[in-house]
Design a protein around this motif. Sequence first.
Motif, PDB file in Angstrom:
ATOM      1  N   ASN A  62      34.523 -82.669 -38.316  1.00 39.16           N
ATOM      2  CA  ASN A  62      34.053 -82.299 -36.975  1.00 39.16           C
ATOM      3  C   ASN A  62      35.179 -81.930 -36.015  1.00 39.16           C
ATOM      4  O   ASN A  62      35.095 -82.177 -34.814  1.00 39.16           O
ATOM      5  CB  ASN A  62      33.172 -83.422 -36.408  1.00 39.16           C
ATOM      6  CG  ASN A  62      31.979 -83.705 -37.296  1.00 39.16           C
ATOM      7  OD1 ASN A  62      31.340 -82.777 -37.796  1.00 39.16           O
ATOM      8  ND2 ASN A  62      31.685 -84.979 -37.530  1.00 39.16           N
ATOM      9  N   SER A  98      31.386 -81.032 -41.739  1.00 38.24           N
ATOM     10  CA  SER A  98      31.074 -82.314 -42.372  1.00 38.24           C
ATOM     11  C   SER A  98      32.248 -82.899 -43.135  1.00 38.24           C
ATOM     12  O   SER A  98      32.370 -84.120 -43.251  1.00 38.24           O
ATOM     13  CB  SER A  98      29.862 -82.161 -43.301  1.00 38.24           C
ATOM     14  OG  SER A  98      30.113 -81.163 -44.274  1.00 38.24           O
ATOM     15  N   ASP A 124      28.751 -82.373 -38.182  1.00 38.28           N
ATOM     16  CA  ASP A 124      28.371 -82.136 -39.579  1.00 38.28           C
ATOM     17  C   ASP A 124      27.858 -80.725 -39.837  1.00 38.28           C
ATOM     18  O   ASP A 124      26.960 -80.512 -40.665  1.00 38.28           O
ATOM     19  CB  ASP A 124      27.340 -83.179 -40.035  1.00 38.28           C
ATOM     20  CG  ASP A 124      27.888 -84.594 -39.964  1.00 38.28           C
ATOM     21  OD1 ASP A 124      29.119 -84.765 -40.101  1.00 38.28           O
ATOM     22  OD2 ASP A 124      27.105 -85.532 -39.748  1.00 38.28           O
TER      23      ASP A 124
END
Length: 246
Positions: A62, A98, A124
């Motif tokens: 992220n 992710s 994600d």
Amino acid sequence: MLQKLFADKHKQPYKGYFTITRVYPGDIVDQKFHDTAFGPLSVIDHAVMKKGLTIKMHEHMNDEILSYVYKGTSNHKDSSGLDAPIFPGKLMMMNAGSSFWHEEKVKNEDVEMLQIFVRPREADLEPRIQFHEKEVANRNWYVMVGPEDSQTPLYVRNNVYILDAHPKKGDVLDIPVYPELVPFLYVLDGEVAIDDVQLNPKEAVTDLDNPLPAITAIEDTTVVLFFVDMDAAMTMSGTISGNASN
């Protein structure tokens, strides 16, 4: 009103063979509930890596990471199977999403570079990697990065634009205006003046309410200019970009 971020404000979490000057853009403004980010622009790592250094394979989640090499060549390897050099003029954007793993090696010469961390709009997302080659010493603004729908060479998954310029001594550059986005100007190398404010390497300036005035290069300079949606939705779960404290 112009607000300046001074170079002595920054910390160095790593020193020596791998030195990072960690710039928290949010330190440029006073905030009641302090977040070290400037909207989704979270961290600028101004790094110097010595010849022979290997940064072993490690994971990011992220984080949207622009690698901007100013001097030297860094050899990149990642979990997508890519093995490629990055160097001045060759930009790399890691949209970690992710999970994304990468390794960097410095084989032949010292490297100076920026790693710019932006918080994506949500957690994600699909991991991706992008590359783009541009002119090394553009004296006028070059738009390197923008949101996904902006048609810029590289995209970041939030409402942030990133530009660079390499003005020569005496050049005067007008600062563009991106409606409803706030400018943040960072000096990588050299020296500029903006109104009566002088900026040296690792210093920055913003104005939260008005466009920035033109800059004058006091010497040959490299500057990186951001336009940021201060109200953008963003996830705080990034490996580096999610850090909301010093």
